[in-house]
Design a protein around this motif. Structure first.
Motif, PDB file in Angstrom:
ATOM      1  N   VAL A   1       0.842  -1.343  -0.072  1.00 16.49           N
ATOM      2  CA  VAL A   1       0.050   0.020  -0.193  1.00 16.49           C
ATOM      3  C   VAL A   1       0.896   1.299   0.118  1.00 16.49           C
ATOM      4  O   VAL A   1       1.848   1.189   0.474  1.00 16.49           O
ATOM      5  CB  VAL A   1      -0.951  -0.069   1.160  1.00 16.49           C
ATOM      6  CG1 VAL A   1      -0.198  -0.067   2.529  1.00 16.49           C
ATOM      7  CG2 VAL A   1      -2.053   1.326   1.137  1.00 16.49           C
ATOM      8  N   LEU A   2       0.485   2.400  -0.933  1.00 14.67           N
ATOM      9  CA  LEU A   2       1.034   3.571  -0.691  1.00 14.67           C
ATOM     10  C   LEU A   2       0.006   4.616  -0.443  1.00 14.67           C
ATOM     11  O   LEU A   2      -0.839   4.739  -0.967  1.00 14.67           O
ATOM     12  CB  LEU A   2       1.498   4.033  -2.111  1.00 14.67           C
ATOM     13  CG  LEU A   2       2.339   5.211  -2.441  1.00 14.67           C
ATOM     14  CD1 LEU A   2       3.272   5.663  -1.596  1.00 14.67           C
ATOM     15  CD2 LEU A   2       2.374   5.529  -4.071  1.00 14.67           C
ATOM     16  N   ASP A   3       0.495   5.335   0.615  1.00 14.22           N
ATOM     17  CA  ASP A   3      -0.221   6.427   1.367  1.00 14.22           C
ATOM     18  C   ASP A   3       0.532   7.769   0.918  1.00 14.22           C
ATOM     19  O   ASP A   3       1.486   8.214   1.521  1.00 14.22           O
ATOM     20  CB  ASP A   3      -0.405   6.448   2.598  1.00 14.22           C
ATOM     21  CG  ASP A   3      -1.567   7.366   3.156  1.00 14.22           C
ATOM     22  OD1 ASP A   3      -1.942   8.343   2.540  1.00 14.22           O
ATOM     23  OD2 ASP A   3      -2.177   7.270   4.296  1.00 14.22           O
ATOM     24  N   LEU A   4       0.124   8.453  -0.312  1.00 22.18           N
ATOM     25  CA  LEU A   4       1.008   9.415  -0.856  1.00 22.18           C
ATOM     26  C   LEU A   4       0.958  10.680   0.068  1.00 22.18           C
ATOM     27  O   LEU A   4       1.883  11.467  -0.264  1.00 22.18           O
ATOM     28  CB  LEU A   4       0.578   9.394  -2.472  1.00 22.18           C
ATOM     29  CG  LEU A   4       1.743  10.279  -3.176  1.00 22.18           C
ATOM     30  CD1 LEU A   4       3.130   9.620  -3.321  1.00 22.18           C
ATOM     31  CD2 LEU A   4       1.208  10.142  -4.428  1.00 22.18           C
ATOM     32  N   TYR A   5      -0.234  10.924   0.549  1.00 20.14           N
ATOM     33  CA  TYR A   5      -0.302  12.376   1.119  1.00 20.14           C
ATOM     34  C   TYR A   5      -0.753  11.709   2.730  1.00 20.14           C
ATOM     35  O   TYR A   5      -1.867  11.785   3.082  1.00 20.14           O
ATOM     36  CB  TYR A   5      -1.412  13.202   0.642  1.00 20.14           C
ATOM     37  CG  TYR A   5      -1.040  13.607  -0.806  1.00 20.14           C
ATOM     38  CD1 TYR A   5      -0.144  14.703  -1.191  1.00 20.14           C
ATOM     39  CD2 TYR A   5      -1.504  12.559  -1.847  1.00 20.14           C
ATOM     40  CE1 TYR A   5       0.141  14.940  -2.440  1.00 20.14           C
ATOM     41  CE2 TYR A   5      -1.040  12.953  -3.111  1.00 20.14           C
ATOM     42  CZ  TYR A   5      -0.529  13.968  -3.426  1.00 20.14           C
ATOM     43  OH  TYR A   5      -0.337  14.297  -4.749  1.00 20.14           O
TER      44      TYR A   5
END
Length: 180
Positions: free
Chosen positions: A45-49
Motif C-alpha cells: 500500500v502507498l499512502d501518498l499524502y
C-alpha cells in the motif's frame, strides 16, 4: 480517531492539530475499507499524502503486508511516526519525508492499493495517477482510492484507470479507480 478494524482495531491514533492536515473520519475510513476489502490477503500500500498515517495503518491492520507513507510536513511526520510506533510492527512501514512528486520519482515497487487525499485534489489526482502509471508503480489489478471535497469532479478514466465506485459522505467524496 482510531484504527477501525483488523489487527490494530480500536487502538487510538494521534492527529495534528490545526488545518495543516484533514484526517479522514473513522466513519469515512470504515466506509472506504468496506468498499475495497474490507480485508486483504497481503499486498503493498502507498499512502501518498499520509497526514496522520491512519489510512495506511488501517490497510496494514486489515491484512496488507507493507506500507509506504509519504508526508512533507515536519509536524505531520512526527505524528505519522508516533502512529507507526503504536502498531509495534514498525518494519512493515516506511515513512518517506518528502513531497509526493519527489517520492514518486524514487519509488520502484508496484503497489496494490494507492491512497490519495491531496490538499489540492482535482489537479493533483489526475497528474499523480498518470505519474504512478508511467512509473510502473501500479500492480496489475491495483485500486486507487481518492478522497476529495464532495464538489470535486474526477474523470471517469485516467490513463488505464477506470472509475469503479464513487460515494459521498458528508463533505467528503470517495472515488475508487481500478486498473484495466
Amino acid at each position: 480517531m482510531r484504527v477501525v478494524a483488523g489487527k490494530y482495531g480500536g487502538r487510538p491514533l494521534k492527529t495534528l492539530a490545526g488545518q495543516t492536515t484533514r484526517p479522514t473520519t473513522d466513519k469515512v475510513k470504515g466506509a472506504i475499507f468496506n468498499m475495497i476489502g474490507p480485508y486483504f490477503d497481503g499486498g503493498q500500500v502507498l499512502d501518498l499524502y499520509a497526514g496522520s498515517g491512519s489510512l495506511a495503518i488501517e490497510a496494514i491492520s486489515r491484512g496488507m503486508d507493507q506500507a509506504v507513507l509519504v508526508e512533507k510536513d515536519r509536524r505531520a511526520q512526527a505524528i505519522v511516526q508516533a502512529n507507526i510506533e503504536m502498531t509495534k510492527e514498525t518494519a512493515r512501514f516506511r515513512l518517506m519525508k518528502m513531497e509526493a512528486k519527489r517520492a514518486l520519482a524514487q519509488l520502484t515497487e508496484a503497489f496494490d492499493l494507492v491512497l490519495l487525499d491531496p490538499p489540492y485534489a482535482k489537479e493533483t489526482i489526475v497528474e499523480t495517477i498518470l505519474d504512478l502509471e508511467q512509473g510502473g508503480l501500479l500492480a496489475p489489478g491495483a485500486m486507487i482510492v481518492c478522497e476529495t471535497d464532495k464538489e470535486v469532479e474526477l474523470p471517469d478514466s485516467i490513463g488505464a484507470s477506470r472509475k469503479w465506485k464513487e460515494k459521498i459522505y458528508g463533505i467528503s467524496k470517495v472515488t475508487i479507480y481500478d486498473i484495466d
